[in-house]
Scaffold this motif. Structure first.
Motif, mmCIF file in Angstrom:
data_model
loop_
_atom_site.group_PDB
_atom_site.id
_atom_site.type_symbol
_atom_site.label_atom_id
_atom_site.label_comp_id
_atom_site.label_asym_id
_atom_site.label_seq_id
_atom_site.Cartn_x
_atom_site.Cartn_y
_atom_site.Cartn_z
ATOM 1 N N ALA A 179 29.698 44.582 68.789
ATOM 2 C CA ALA A 179 30.360 46.156 68.621
ATOM 3 C C ALA A 179 30.880 46.524 67.157
ATOM 4 O O ALA A 179 31.314 45.890 66.685
ATOM 5 N N ASP A 180 30.311 47.730 67.001
ATOM 6 C CA ASP A 180 31.072 48.295 65.755
ATOM 7 C C ASP A 180 32.356 49.106 66.169
ATOM 8 O O ASP A 180 33.232 49.045 65.419
ATOM 9 N N THR A 181 32.569 49.308 67.456
ATOM 10 C CA THR A 181 33.780 49.894 68.068
ATOM 11 C C THR A 181 34.061 49.055 69.179
ATOM 12 O O THR A 181 33.411 49.039 69.958
ATOM 13 N N VAL A 182 35.446 48.556 69.393
ATOM 14 C CA VAL A 182 35.789 47.956 70.236
ATOM 15 C C VAL A 182 37.119 48.560 70.977
ATOM 16 O O VAL A 182 38.072 49.075 70.036
ATOM 17 N N VAL A 203 35.762 48.965 64.002
ATOM 18 C CA VAL A 203 36.863 49.616 64.462
ATOM 19 C C VAL A 203 37.422 49.379 65.747
ATOM 20 O O VAL A 203 36.566 49.254 66.703
ATOM 21 N N VAL A 204 38.694 49.121 65.992
ATOM 22 C CA VAL A 204 39.622 48.633 67.129
ATOM 23 C C VAL A 204 40.227 49.673 67.787
ATOM 24 O O VAL A 204 41.262 50.141 66.835
ATOM 25 N N ALA A 205 40.262 49.991 68.815
ATOM 26 C CA ALA A 205 41.449 50.580 69.531
ATOM 27 C C ALA A 205 41.959 49.761 70.836
ATOM 28 O O ALA A 205 41.333 49.346 71.629
ATOM 29 N N SER A 206 43.085 49.642 70.575
ATOM 30 C CA SER A 206 43.918 48.832 71.863
ATOM 31 C C SER A 206 44.805 49.600 72.420
ATOM 32 O O SER A 206 45.815 50.203 71.771
ATOM 33 N N VAL A 207 44.412 49.910 73.838
ATOM 34 C CA VAL A 207 45.277 50.730 74.792
ATOM 35 C C VAL A 207 45.803 50.319 75.795
ATOM 36 O O VAL A 207 46.114 50.608 76.810
ATOM 37 N N GLU A 265 39.258 45.214 55.846
ATOM 38 C CA GLU A 265 37.943 44.748 56.376
ATOM 39 C C GLU A 265 37.822 45.325 57.761
ATOM 40 O O GLU A 265 36.586 45.654 58.053
ATOM 41 N N ILE A 266 38.820 45.477 58.712
ATOM 42 C CA ILE A 266 38.388 46.338 59.880
ATOM 43 C C ILE A 266 39.609 47.428 59.816
ATOM 44 O O ILE A 266 40.447 47.535 59.109
#
Length: 294
Positions: A179-182, A203-207, A265-266
């Motif tokens: 994944a490019d976006t997680v 790119v990471v989004a933790s919700v 890096e991310i």
């Protein structure tokens, strides 16, 4: 008389692209305020009251967790969202809280992903619950991803959710590597986002919910120079996912007003929820109703 909206009526009323505009408007508005939420426990249940104010209105969300409800055939989490005219005290809108919370959380994530560069390529979603559903529903509407991957510990749930959005159910490690976006939307108590597996530039989004939920491992933070958050106070006091000693922290409201979150890096966004977003979704629903009925 106030308008009463069920979760299904909220879902039919929301315009995803318009909601992003309304959420961004409220986040940019320095006159919008939201004090710390009040919470208490009684008889084994938990109740939270989350007020906010701005643009001539009050919004109040009252939400509770009732552990005995599933045995009674009732939802574990129940709540209501209210919109009040700040000039007259008139109650304008009352809605079930689940759908508005899902939509406003996903809209904030979408704004963060736009700032962080997570709007294209392969989207991977970890989790198959309510928040995962709303994130897929909104993100696949406002952005154009080339592939959609879903992972859940329950394979059948991942397959069902992925199928609704033209995606595919995959393994945990495959998702993180591909994944490019997680987007992590889980109730996990140990990290589900592992920095050593993420591709460079991810790119990471933790919700995930506040403690004891834990979604980001130390390696993820070490690869990120900065973490974008919905609110600094909320993330630091309610979550174990972000360590100030490892990363710089920038609020989403600050970033929308021009403050830079230096890229590592991310890139990472972490949210635990804020009542400012409840005001945004309440105003969106109220204005959509006014346009529909005019």
């Amino acid at each position: 008389m106030p308008v009463h909206l069920s979760n299904s009526e909220v879902d039919m009323l929301v315009d995803p692209a318009g909601l992003l505009e309304d959420v961004e408007s409220v986040l940019r508005d320095q006159g919008v305020v939201a004090p710390a939420r009040l919470s208490l426990e009684h008889s084994g249940s938990w109740l939270g009251v989350m007020p906010s104010a701005g643009q001539g209105f009050y919004a109040v969300k009252v939400v509770g967790v009732y552990p005995g409800n599933p045995e009674r055939g009732l939802p574990l989490v129940r709540g209501r969202l209210l919109l009040v005219d700040a000039g007259t005290g008139d109650l304008l809108l009352e809605a079930d809280a689940e759908a508005p919370t899902g939509w406003r959380t996903a809209a904030a994530t979408a704004l963060a992903l736009r700032l962080l560069g997570g709007t294209r390529g392969v989207l991977g979603v970890i989790g198959a619950g309510v928040q995962a559903e709303y994130h897929l529903r909104l993100l696949t509407h406002v952005y154009r991803y080339s592939r959609v991957l879903v992972y859940s510990r329950t394979r059948s749930r991942a397959e069902e959710l992925a199928a609704r959005y033209g995606g595919e159910a995959v393994g945990h490690e495959e998702l993180l590597r591909s994944a490019d976006t997680v987007v992590a939307a889980t109730t996990a108590r140990s990290p589900v986002v592992l920095g050593r597996l993420l591709r460079s530039g991810a790119v990471v989004a933790s919700v995930g919910a506040p403690r004891p939920v834990r979604e980001l491992d130390r390696g993820t933070l070490q690869r990120a120079r900065c973490v974008l958050v919905d609110t600094r106070e909320g993330v630091l006091s309610e979550s174990s996912d972000v360590d100030e000693e490892l990363v710089e922290i920038v609020e989403l409201r600050e970033a929308l007003r021009g403050k830079n979150c230096p890229a590592g890096e991310i890139r990472v966004y972490k949210s635990v929820g804020t009542a400012v977003l409840d005001l945004a979704i309440a105003l969106h629903l109220y204005r959509r109703l006014a346009r529909r009925d005019s």
